[in-house]
Design an enzyme around this catalytic site. Structure first.
Site, mmCIF file in Angstrom:
data_model
loop_
_atom_site.group_PDB
_atom_site.id
_atom_site.type_symbol
_atom_site.label_atom_id
_atom_site.label_comp_id
_atom_site.label_asym_id
_atom_site.label_seq_id
_atom_site.Cartn_x
_atom_site.Cartn_y
_atom_site.Cartn_z
ATOM 1 N N GLY A 48 0.857 -1.205 0.000
ATOM 2 C CA GLY A 48 0.000 0.000 0.000
ATOM 3 C C GLY A 48 0.879 1.235 0.000
ATOM 4 N N GLU A 84 -2.549 0.698 -8.843
ATOM 5 C CA GLU A 84 -2.729 2.009 -9.476
ATOM 6 C C GLU A 84 -2.796 1.850 -10.991
ATOM 7 O OE1 GLU A 84 -3.361 4.492 -7.667
ATOM 8 O OE2 GLU A 84 -2.567 3.972 -5.691
ATOM 9 N N TYR A 143 -17.072 5.221 13.304
ATOM 10 C CA TYR A 143 -15.731 4.669 13.123
ATOM 11 C C TYR A 143 -15.439 3.530 14.112
ATOM 12 C CZ TYR A 143 -11.195 4.098 11.213
ATOM 13 O OH TYR A 143 -10.135 3.529 10.578
HETATM 14 P P1 NAI Z 1 -4.777 5.491 0.997
HETATM 15 O O1 NAI Z 1 -6.066 5.279 0.266
HETATM 16 O O2 NAI Z 1 -4.087 6.784 0.846
HETATM 17 O O3 NAI Z 1 -3.720 4.336 0.574
HETATM 18 C C1 NAI Z 1 -4.103 3.032 0.297
HETATM 19 C C2 NAI Z 1 -2.992 2.263 -0.400
HETATM 20 O O4 NAI Z 1 -3.423 0.918 -0.578
HETATM 21 C C3 NAI Z 1 -2.616 2.792 -1.786
HETATM 22 O O5 NAI Z 1 -1.213 2.649 -1.966
HETATM 23 C C4 NAI Z 1 -3.336 1.819 -2.722
HETATM 24 O O6 NAI Z 1 -2.732 1.674 -4.015
HETATM 25 C C5 NAI Z 1 -3.210 0.556 -1.933
HETATM 26 N N1 NAI Z 1 -4.184 -0.475 -2.293
HETATM 27 C C6 NAI Z 1 -5.537 -0.450 -2.137
HETATM 28 N N2 NAI Z 1 -6.070 -1.624 -2.571
HETATM 29 C C7 NAI Z 1 -5.033 -2.377 -2.995
HETATM 30 C C8 NAI Z 1 -4.933 -3.691 -3.538
HETATM 31 N N3 NAI Z 1 -5.988 -4.464 -3.722
HETATM 32 N N4 NAI Z 1 -3.694 -4.142 -3.873
HETATM 33 C C9 NAI Z 1 -2.583 -3.374 -3.702
HETATM 34 N N5 NAI Z 1 -2.628 -2.139 -3.177
HETATM 35 C C10 NAI Z 1 -3.837 -1.651 -2.823
HETATM 36 O O7 NAI Z 1 -5.117 5.170 2.515
HETATM 37 P P2 NAI Z 1 -4.515 5.640 3.919
HETATM 38 O O8 NAI Z 1 -5.470 6.598 4.522
HETATM 39 O O9 NAI Z 1 -3.077 5.960 3.834
HETATM 40 O O10 NAI Z 1 -4.709 4.288 4.762
HETATM 41 C C11 NAI Z 1 -3.680 3.357 5.039
HETATM 42 C C12 NAI Z 1 -3.968 2.713 6.387
HETATM 43 O O11 NAI Z 1 -3.923 3.718 7.402
HETATM 44 C C13 NAI Z 1 -5.353 2.083 6.487
HETATM 45 O O12 NAI Z 1 -5.274 0.894 7.261
HETATM 46 C C14 NAI Z 1 -6.160 3.128 7.235
HETATM 47 O O13 NAI Z 1 -7.276 2.598 7.916
HETATM 48 C C15 NAI Z 1 -5.091 3.624 8.195
HETATM 49 N N6 NAI Z 1 -5.359 4.928 8.837
HETATM 50 C C16 NAI Z 1 -5.803 6.026 8.122
HETATM 51 C C17 NAI Z 1 -6.068 7.221 8.774
HETATM 52 C C18 NAI Z 1 -6.520 8.450 8.012
HETATM 53 O O14 NAI Z 1 -6.980 9.396 8.656
HETATM 54 N N7 NAI Z 1 -6.396 8.491 6.722
HETATM 55 C C19 NAI Z 1 -5.876 7.380 10.218
HETATM 56 C C20 NAI Z 1 -5.314 6.206 10.865
HETATM 57 C C21 NAI Z 1 -5.102 5.018 10.185
#
Ligand code: NAI
Length: 397
Positions: free
Chosen positions: A48, A75, A236
């Site tokens: 990710g 992507e 949440y």
């Molecule tokens: P994001 O949407 O920015 O990043 C998601 C990543 O996962 C991207 O690199 C995407 O290409 C990849 N991805 C998604 N489906 C995929 C698949 N099937 N195969 C390969 N890659 C895949 O999300 P974000 O916000 O950075 O979230 C990352 C983690 O952080 C999650 O577990 C989220 O719950 C957690 N988190 C997020 C917060 C926020 O406020 N945004 C706060 C605290 C935790």
């Protein structure tokens, strides 16, 4: 091609390659300004890795610890006159910068939930790095096809038990309204959300990596969670997504046991609420983030993804002793959850309306960061100029 922002609901359907590169460059500069992390990671797998916390983790490891990185993401490059996704352009820019700095960086683009992609990554580690010493698990997805059964699961963002009513904002128009979200109607909604965002896939990754012998002695692995304030609990932490986060957190003891004989350790890090593609999809949360940003910026303690991830590596994962809460989790949401911060946000929450939102919240900052995610609203970029949308990620043929 001239690329301008085009939004549909809470997503932006276009991305700007040079703007995304600018975003990545700024994050790299920040990490470099903090100096090298003592005894930091050297060979890192980020699952990710193209946006949000995962991208910031990759940048922090590479430019804060001279680490070789393999990034996995899902992507799209540009095709048929449409620009690629932000994560594609971010990864292209990251690799270019990493290679120029003499750092190993390769990427795998595909479904991280699948057995094929896991195998491809393992082969790449074997060929190029031998082993990895840090595995970051940062997937956020609305869907997962189970690799063993072929069943396709979709997550839902719903409360459990009672309907949930609260304020929310359309962050494009600034209109604050009351929203009511109906609760789940069956246990299946919880189970499906756990299947997508719970700990099973992290477990599958670590089991496969261990079985292939590509985890170094003393390996660390970390996945990300969120708690947040009581006002978002129904949607949440106590909602379907919260049940998935409970499941993710409950995977830690299992992984610690799995990694015991190679002196490995696993963590969940509870991160701060931030504007990412994923968080903008959750009702109520963008309004909370707008108020939170205002309060934290005023107090001089605001952090974005990169500040969070640099701090996670330097002051938690690779510090002398890793500070944990009573439930065994790393907390880099410590500043967000500070009593004075939460008290002020709660007070503003009561007051906020369409009329005063621009004044008492940082909706402007929220919007800017949202567009920044897609490479827009950077002063350095001329958005009326032609740009090459056909940018490739160097390691992906
Ligand atoms: P994001 O949407 O920015 O990043 C998601 C990543 O996962 C991207 O690199 C995407 O290409 C990849 N991805 C998604 N489906 C995929 C698949 N099937 N195969 C390969 N890659 C895949 O999300 P974000 O916000 O950075 O979230 C990352 C983690 O952080 C999650 O577990 C989220 O719950 C957690 N988190 C997020 C917060 C926020 O406020 N945004 C706060 C605290 C935790």
């Amino acid at each position: 091609m001239i690329i301008q922002p085009r939004t549909r609901g809470f997503i932006c359907v276009t991305s700007h390659p040079e703007g995304c590169a600018e975003n990545v460059k700024k994050q790299i500069e920040y990490v470099k300004s903090k100096g090298l992390i003592n005894n930091g990671p050297k060979k890192v797998l980020v699952i990710g890795a193209s946006t949000g916390f995962g991208l910031a983790s990759r940048i922090s490891a590479a430019f804060g610890s001279d680490a070789a990185t393999i990034g996995v993401f899902f992507e799209k490059p540009a095709s048929e006159g449409r620009p690629g996704t932000a994560g594609w352009y971010n990864s292209a820019a990251f690799e270019k910068e990493a290679h120029q700095a003499g750092l190993y960086a390769k990427s795998v683009n595909g479904d991280a939930f699948s057995d094929e992609i896991k195998k491809q990554v393992i082969d790449l580690i074997k060929e190029d790095l031998g082993q990895v010493d840090l595995v970051v698990y940062s997937l956020a997805s609305p869907r997962r096809t189970h690799p063993k059964t072929g069943v396709a699961y979709s997550s839902v963002l719903k409360p459990i038990g009672e309907p949930f009513s609260n304020k929310t904002v359309d962050f494009h128009s600034g209109v604050v309204s009351e929203i009511t979200i109906d609760p789940i109607t069956s246990q299946e909604d919880i189970d499906n959300t756990i299947a997508v965002m719970g700990g099973e896939d992290w477990k599958f990754w670590m089991e496969d990596l261990k079985a292939a012998g590509v985890l170094a002695d003393g390996v660390k692995t970390v996945a990300y969670s969120y708690i947040g304030p009581e006002l978002t609990f129904p949607i949440y932490r106590n909602g379907t997504i919260g049940m998935a986060k409970n499941d993710l957190e409950a995977t830690v003891p299992y992984l610690n046991n799995l990694l015991k004989d190679i002196n490995g350790v696993s963590y969940v890090s509870v991160n701060k609420a931030l504007v990412t593609q994923s968080s903008s999809a959750i009702p109520v949360v963008p309004l909370y983030i707008s108020l939170l940003y205002k309060v934290m910026k005023e107090k001089g303690i605001h952090e974005g993804c990169i500040e969070q991830m640099q701090r996670l590596l330097a002051e938690r994962l690779y510090s002398e002793s890793t500070l944990l809460d009573e439930a065994g989790r790393i907390r880099v949401d410590d500043l967000e959850m500070r009593e004075d911060v939460q008290a002020e946000v709660a007070e503003l929450w009561k007051q906020v309306t369409t009329e005063n939102i621009m004044e008492i919240s940082d909706l402007e900052g929220y919007k800017k960061e949202f567009f920044n995610l897609f490479g827009f609203e950077f002063d350095e970029i001329d958005y009326n100029a032609d740009t090459n949308e056909l940018v490739g990620v160097e390691s992906i043929k």
